[in-house]
Structure formats: structure tokens, C-alpha cells
Design a protein around this motif. Structure first.
Motif, PDB file in Angstrom:
ATOM      1  N   LYS A   1      40.091  43.394  34.292  1.00  0.00           N
ATOM      2  CA  LYS A   1      38.884  43.763  33.794  1.00  0.00           C
ATOM      3  C   LYS A   1      38.111  42.844  34.388  1.00  0.00           C
ATOM      4  N   TRP A   2      38.344  41.595  34.641  1.00  0.00           N
ATOM      5  CA  TRP A   2      37.286  40.841  35.077  1.00  0.00           C
ATOM      6  C   TRP A   2      36.863  40.897  36.769  1.00  0.00           C
TER       7      TRP A   2
ATOM      8  N   VAL B   1      31.837  45.444  40.423  1.00  0.00           N
ATOM      9  CA  VAL B   1      30.753  46.187  40.038  1.00  0.00           C
ATOM     10  C   VAL B   1      29.487  45.567  39.938  1.00  0.00           C
ATOM     11  N   ILE B   2      29.505  44.365  39.589  1.00  0.00           N
ATOM     12  CA  ILE B   2      28.327  43.596  39.910  1.00  0.00           C
ATOM     13  C   ILE B   2      28.029  43.261  41.325  1.00  0.00           C
TER      14      ILE B   2
ATOM     15  N   LEU C   1      34.707  44.169  36.608  1.00  0.00           N
ATOM     16  CA  LEU C   1      33.399  43.613  36.401  1.00  0.00           C
ATOM     17  C   LEU C   1      32.682  42.982  37.545  1.00  0.00           C
ATOM     18  N   TYR C   2      33.635  42.072  38.246  1.00  0.00           N
ATOM     19  CA  TYR C   2      32.915  41.211  39.387  1.00  0.00           C
ATOM     20  C   TYR C   2      32.643  42.095  40.612  1.00  0.00           C
TER      21      TYR C   2
ATOM     22  N   VAL D   1      32.030  35.140  35.077  1.00  0.00           N
ATOM     23  CA  VAL D   1      33.489  36.008  35.512  1.00  0.00           C
ATOM     24  C   VAL D   1      34.334  34.970  36.221  1.00  0.00           C
TER      25      VAL D   1
ATOM     26  N   ASN E   1      26.660  46.739  42.658  1.00  0.00           N
ATOM     27  CA  ASN E   1      25.354  47.169  42.126  1.00  0.00           C
ATOM     28  C   ASN E   1      24.077  46.235  42.574  1.00  0.00           C
TER      29      ASN E   1
ATOM     30  N   THR F   1      22.868  38.299  38.884  1.00  0.00           N
ATOM     31  CA  THR F   1      24.213  38.677  39.345  1.00  0.00           C
ATOM     32  C   THR F   1      25.061  37.472  39.605  1.00  0.00           C
TER      33      THR F   1
ATOM     34  N   VAL G   1      26.230  35.954  36.243  1.00  0.00           N
ATOM     35  CA  VAL G   1      27.406  36.748  35.667  1.00  0.00           C
ATOM     36  C   VAL G   1      28.681  36.433  36.583  1.00  0.00           C
ATOM     37  N   LYS G   2      28.461  36.339  37.676  1.00  0.00           N
ATOM     38  CA  LYS G   2      29.560  35.990  38.891  1.00  0.00           C
ATOM     39  C   LYS G   2      30.211  34.718  38.431  1.00  0.00           C
TER      40      LYS G   2
END
Lengths: 291, 303
Positions: free
Chosen positions: B210-211, B217-218, B214-215, B282, B221, B275, B278-279
Motif C-alpha cells: 500500500k505505501w 500514485v502521488i 501511494l508513492y 511515505v 499525479n 507531493t 507526502v513522499k
């Protein structure tokens, strides 16, 4: 024994996953790329050569590759320095600096382009002092090199950093105990250890810079023969509905980027083969023996 | 220091700290830190600061007004549309590719990985051009599209396609090494206990990555919303209709509307900063997960 396409496995979903992967890859990437080469092949060899070797195209290659090389070299030197400082020393704000190294990856190129142009314009924050020294930064080849340094900045840092973190302190201690001074230890022990990673980062920064468009068009000035990069030449030809010309130059750029993949992959393999030797040892070291 | 103490527990003789031979003098260290930070300030902090300083140069209300221009709002909408379509498509592709490549051994695997990474090495301008050559009026499918009254180039579908192309590898390349490293033991256990294939995937494999997901996807995006070169080639620059935020910034800047250009740019800069935050989070989270796993392994071995 019959050759098998896939090793047997109890996990399900291989057919679906691989099928979808290949289908999506073909639709989005492979077919459009193939169509480009096909389009270029409708030109005769002499027409193709005439377009890609025209003086204006050659001038754009010289600027694009030259400025990319300068940017990547600056990043090679300063990237190793930044990685070293971030891994080895403690100072206030270290985590902030560390996470902002990735900014050129995250910041849209157009934003970087207008910001750099504002800084290096003749009346800008750094452009003005440079201009008083007689150095023209924005709207000159130097401006192109500055933009390409910016967008390639994270590659060397991020490629060297993990190698420095994993590097055994014992190697340097051994070197020092055998009588090497600090500089000798750095030149003969540290540099050979990080060299493959640094070169891989250098090659990636160079490859990225060659294709870059957004951050450069604002600062370059875009004068044909002088400050026009190759990607911009493609756009100019497209704007003039010269599709054949745009395609021919695009094929040259595609071939260059495909050729760049080979040294990059080799350097990355070389680098990871060096660190892989260390990676086999650690788990026990992390856990105290007394647990 | 520690070694000095153990060698000489009484501390009778003064021994130089053990690190001295493998550390630089304070002067050298200061010079290195100073040079490195100066480089980062000039190339990273200064451009970032300029974006916000210029955006707010005429005060908050001008800033606010420039963001509320109809053309700016239309550009934001189009940027969101492109990202909302491109990111999920590349997410599904990334998971499928990582499942096939990370969990199975088959012929031609490394070629497939190279092909997936290909869009990263193609110049953004060329990424846009390939779709013009395919779908444009002069392109292979152009006449057919024209006959059926479909427009891809100089319209939203072309912008979405170019965005998908430039963000194509992000999720896949994050997930492939994760699936590879985790092996298949947990999935085999789930299957042996009677879980179906999809149950195994959603309850065992997906939570494990999951992490990384997420990474990926960020990053995907951030690039989707910020892409300039590729989108610029296919967009046609029709104000209020086919302009994304980066393209709108270019138009404003070239019209010398600097405050408005930097106002829109500041939104994208904020996105970039988010970004990065969050990076970092994560990365910290997944490193803790790895450390925890290593601790568990260690306990098993020593028990």
C-alpha cells in the motif's frame, strides 16, 4: 525438455495480468512509437538526411547536447558533494534540504521555466549582478545550461546517497590505519565505491536534459541557430505544418534516447552489483545478539 | 569516542577521538556544507521563493482575482480532468504489470521492463508528436476520425492521451521491485487456506504494497498535473477549452501578465511541495515497516 514460456506457479492471474499489460503497453506506447518510425520511413534517405543535417538542426543539436553535458557535469560534481554532506554531516535544517532535493522532479517544468527566467533576466535577482560582470545568463546558451542543471539536480544526489549510506566505515578506517591521509582515503576508497552510482546519475541527468522542453523555452530566448533547442525545433516545424521535418528530427531524438538506455542500464547494473555484496550480510547486524 | 574508552577504561591518557582519522577537519567540513547548501539555495530555494514572491507581488487580493479568472478556472478544471482519467488508468496498469513481472518468471521479462520504462526516456515534445502523427489531420487515422466527426488532437482526448503516456511507468516501476522482494509465500499460504485468487490479491498482496502504491500514485499525479511539453504539442492552445494549467501559465507569461502567471504557477508549486511532504512521510513509514519486518525476522532466528 521442452522450453517453457513461464515457470510453473500456484499463483493465479498470470494470463490476465500479462495480457492486459501487453495490450495497454501496445496501445499507449508501442503502436504510436512504431507509427512515428513508419511515418519517417515514407521519407527517402536523402530527404531524411537533408532535414536532419540542415544547419539549423545541427546548431540545435550542438546547443542541446552541449548544454545538457554542462548541466550533467555540474550535477556530477555538486551532486556528489550534496550527497556527501547530507549523509555524513549534521546541521540544522538537514531534513528540509534533503527532501527539497527532489523539487525538480515534482515542480512542473513550466513553473521552473518562468521562475528561472525571472531570476536570470537582465533585471533579475541574479541576472543583474551577472550582467554587470558582462555575463548574459537568460536568453543565451548559459541560460539553457542553468535550466538543464536545475532539472537534472536530483539524479546524482539520489543515486549516490544510498551507496554512501551503505558504505562500511571500516573501509575508511582500514585505509586511515594503513597510513593514508583523508584526501588519499577519499580519492582511493570513497570515490571508487561511489563512482558507478555517480556515473549512472550523470547519464540519467544528461538523458533527461536532452529531451527537456518546458523549463528551457522561457529562459532560452529561442533564436534559430543560436538559442534554439532541438525539441523546440520540432514544435516550430509542427506549427508550420512541416510534419515530415518534425518527424525526421523526432526520430533522431528517439534514437539518441534509445541509445542512452544502454549505458544507463549497464551503469546501474554495475552500481547495484557493487552494493549487492554488502546487502547480503546485514539482517543479523541490525539485531543485537542478546535478543 | 566509544573505542577510545574501551581501550583505555581508566581514561588516564588523553586519546584522540577515534573518528579523527576518518573525519574532516572542522574547516573543511564547514566549507563543504557551505558550498553544498549554497548550491541548493541558488538552484532550489530561490526558484521556489520567486514563484510565491512574484505571485503575491501586488497583494493578496490581486492574487486571488487572478486565480478566479474564467480562463484560469477552466485550465484548472481541464488539468483535474486529465489527472483524474490518467492516474487511475496507469494505476490499474501498474498493478497488473507488477503482478505479472514481480510474481512470475517468464521469458522476455527484462525486455518488458525496459519497454514499460520507455516513456521516461522519450522527450515530452516527441511524446506529444507521436499522437499527432497517429490522430492528427495529417496522421494515419486522421481521415477516418474526420469522417466520423471525432476529434482527438487539439481536443481533450489528445491531452488525456499525452498525459497517460508521460506518466505511464510511475506506478509500475514503484510496485515491480516491491512484489519481487516480497516473494510468494504469503499468497501461497492464503491460497492453501482456501482463499480465492481475488481474495488473496485484495487481502494479502495489496495491503503489503500500500505505501509503494501511494508513492507511485502521488508521483504520477504530480507529473500528470504539471506536464507541459507533451500536452503543449497536442492541445492547440484554445483558451478556456484546451488549456491546462501549465499551458495557461505560458500564455499569461508571454502576455506579460506576470502576477497572474505566477499566481497559477504558485498553485502548481504548492502541489509540488505537498507531493514532497507526502513522499517523505511515505518513505519514513515504509522504512519503519521494513525495520519492523527485520526485527521480526531477527527474533524468529534467535528464538
Amino acid at each position: 525438455m521442452a522450453l517453457r514460456f513461464k515457470k510453473p506457479s500456484v499463483l493465479p492471474g498470470f494470463g490476465l495480468a500479462l495480457g492486459y499489460t501487453v495490450l495497454y503497453l501496445s496501445l499507449i506506447v508501442l503502436i504510436p512509437l512504431a507509427a512515428t518510425f513508419l511515418k519517417a520511413s515514407t521519407l527517402s534517405a536523402s530527404q531524411f538526411w537533408h532535414i536532419v543535417s540542415s544547419p539549423r538542426a545541427v546548431a540545435s543539436y550542438r546547443l542541446t547536447f552541449g548544454a545538457s553535458l554542462i548541466g550533467a557535469l555540474v550535477n556530477l560534481v555538486f551532486g556528489v558533494l550534496v550527497a556527501w554532506v547530507l549523509v555524513r554531516y549534521q546541521f540544522p535544517g538537514k531534513r528540509l534540504f534533503d527532501s527539497l532535493v527532489d523539487l525538480p522532479f515534482a515542480l512542473p517544468t513550466a513553473v521552473a521555466g518562468i521562475a528561472l527566467t525571472t531570476i536570470y533576466a537582465p533585471n533579475g535577482l541574479l541576472g543583474k549582478p551577472l550582467a554587470s560582470l558582462g555575463i548574459k545568463s537568460a536568453y543565451s546558451p548559459l541560460g539553457v545550461a542553468i535550466a538543464l542543471t536545475f532539472i537534472g539536480l536530483p539524479f546524482v544526489v539520489r543515486s549516490v546517497q544510498p551507496v554512501l549510506e551503505d558504505m562500511d566505515k571500516e573501509l575508511e578506517e582500514a585505509s586511515a590505519s594503513l597510513g593514508a591521509n583523508r584526501w588519499q582515503t577519499f580519492a582511493r576508497v570513497v570515490i571508487p565505491t561511489i563512482l558507478p552510482a555517480a556515473l549512472a546519475g550523470f547519464a540519467m541527468a544528461f538523458a533527461r536534459a536532452v529531451g527537456e522542453y518546458g523549463s528551457v523555452v522561457f529562459i532560452a530566448g529561442n533564436m534559430p541557430m543560436k538559442t534554439e533547442i532541438t525539441p523546440l525545433l520540432i514544435i516550430t516545424k509542427l506549427d508550420q505544418y512541416d510534419y515530415a521535418g518534425a518527424t525526421a528530427i523526432a526520430v533522431v531524438m528517439l534514437l539518441v534516447s534509445l541509445l542512452m538506455l544502454l549505458p544507463i542500464n549497464l551503469l546501474q547494473k554495475w552500481s547495484s552489483s557493487r552494493t549487492a555484496n554488502d546487502a547480503e550480510v546485514p539482517t543479523e547486524e541490525l539485531v543485537p545478539a542478546s535478543v | 569516542m566509544a573505542t577510545a574508552d574501551t581501550i583505555n577504561p581508566g581514561g588516564i591518557m588523553r586519546i584522540r577521538p577515534a573518528t579523527a582519522a576518518t573525519a574532516e577537519s572542522g574547516l573543511v567540513r564547514g566549507a563543504l556544507i557551505g558550498t553544498a547548501l549554497l548550491f541548493l539555495v541558488v538552484f532550489i530555494f530561490l526558484p521556489l521563493g520567486v514563484v510565491f514572491a512574484q505571485a503575491l507581488a501586488k497583494g493578496l487580493s490581486t492574487y486571488w482575482d487572478s486565480l478566479r479568472q474564467p480562463d484560469a478556472l477552466a485550465a484548472m478544471r481541464l488539468t483535474l480532468i486529465a489527472a483524474v482519467i490518467a492516474v487511475p488508468l496507469n494505476l490499474v496498469f501498474g498493478v497488473a504489470a507488477a503482478w505479472a513481472i514481480g510474481k512470475f518468471e517468464f521469458v522476455g521479462k527484462s525486455l518488458l521492463i525496459t519497454l514499460i520504462d520507455l516513456p521516461f526516456s522519450v522527450s515530452p515534445v516527441v511524446s506529444g508528436l507521436i499522437y499527432v502523427l497517429l490522430f492528427g489531420a495529417q496522421g494515419w487515422l486522421g481521415p477516418w476520425l474526420m469522417k466520423h466527426d471525432l476529434q482527438i488532437i487539439f481536443a481533450v482526448p489528445g491531452i488525456v492521451l499525452a498525459t497517460i503516456f508521460v506518466t505511464f511507468p510511475f506506478v509500475a516501476r514503484e510496485l515491480i521491485p516491491l512484489f519481487q522482494a516480497q516473494g510468494q509465500e504469503e499468497e501461497e499460504a492464503a491460497l492453501a487456506l482456501g482463499a480465492s485468487g481475488w481474495q488473496t490479491f485484495f487481502r494479502v498482496s495489496l495491503p503489503n504494497i500500500k505505501w509503494g502504491l501511494l508513492y507511485g500514485v502521488i508521483l504520477c499525479n504530480a507529473r500528470a498535473m504539471g506536464e507541459f511539453g507533451a500536452v503543449s504539442v497536442v492541445s492547440g492552445h484554445i483558451r478556456g477549452r484546451t488549456n491546462t494549467m501549465p499551458l495557461h501559465i505560458e500564455i499569461l507569461y508571454n502576455e506579460y501578465q506576470f502576477v497572474a502567471a505566477f499566481a497559477v504557477a504558485s498553485l502548481l508549486a504548492l502541489l509540488a511541495l505537498t507531493t514532497l511532504v507526502v513522499k517523505s512521510a511515505v518513505e519514513w513509514k515504509s522504512r519503519r515497516q521494513v525495520a519492523k519486518a527485520a526485527r521480526w525476522d531477527g527474533e524468529e532466528q534467535t528464538v
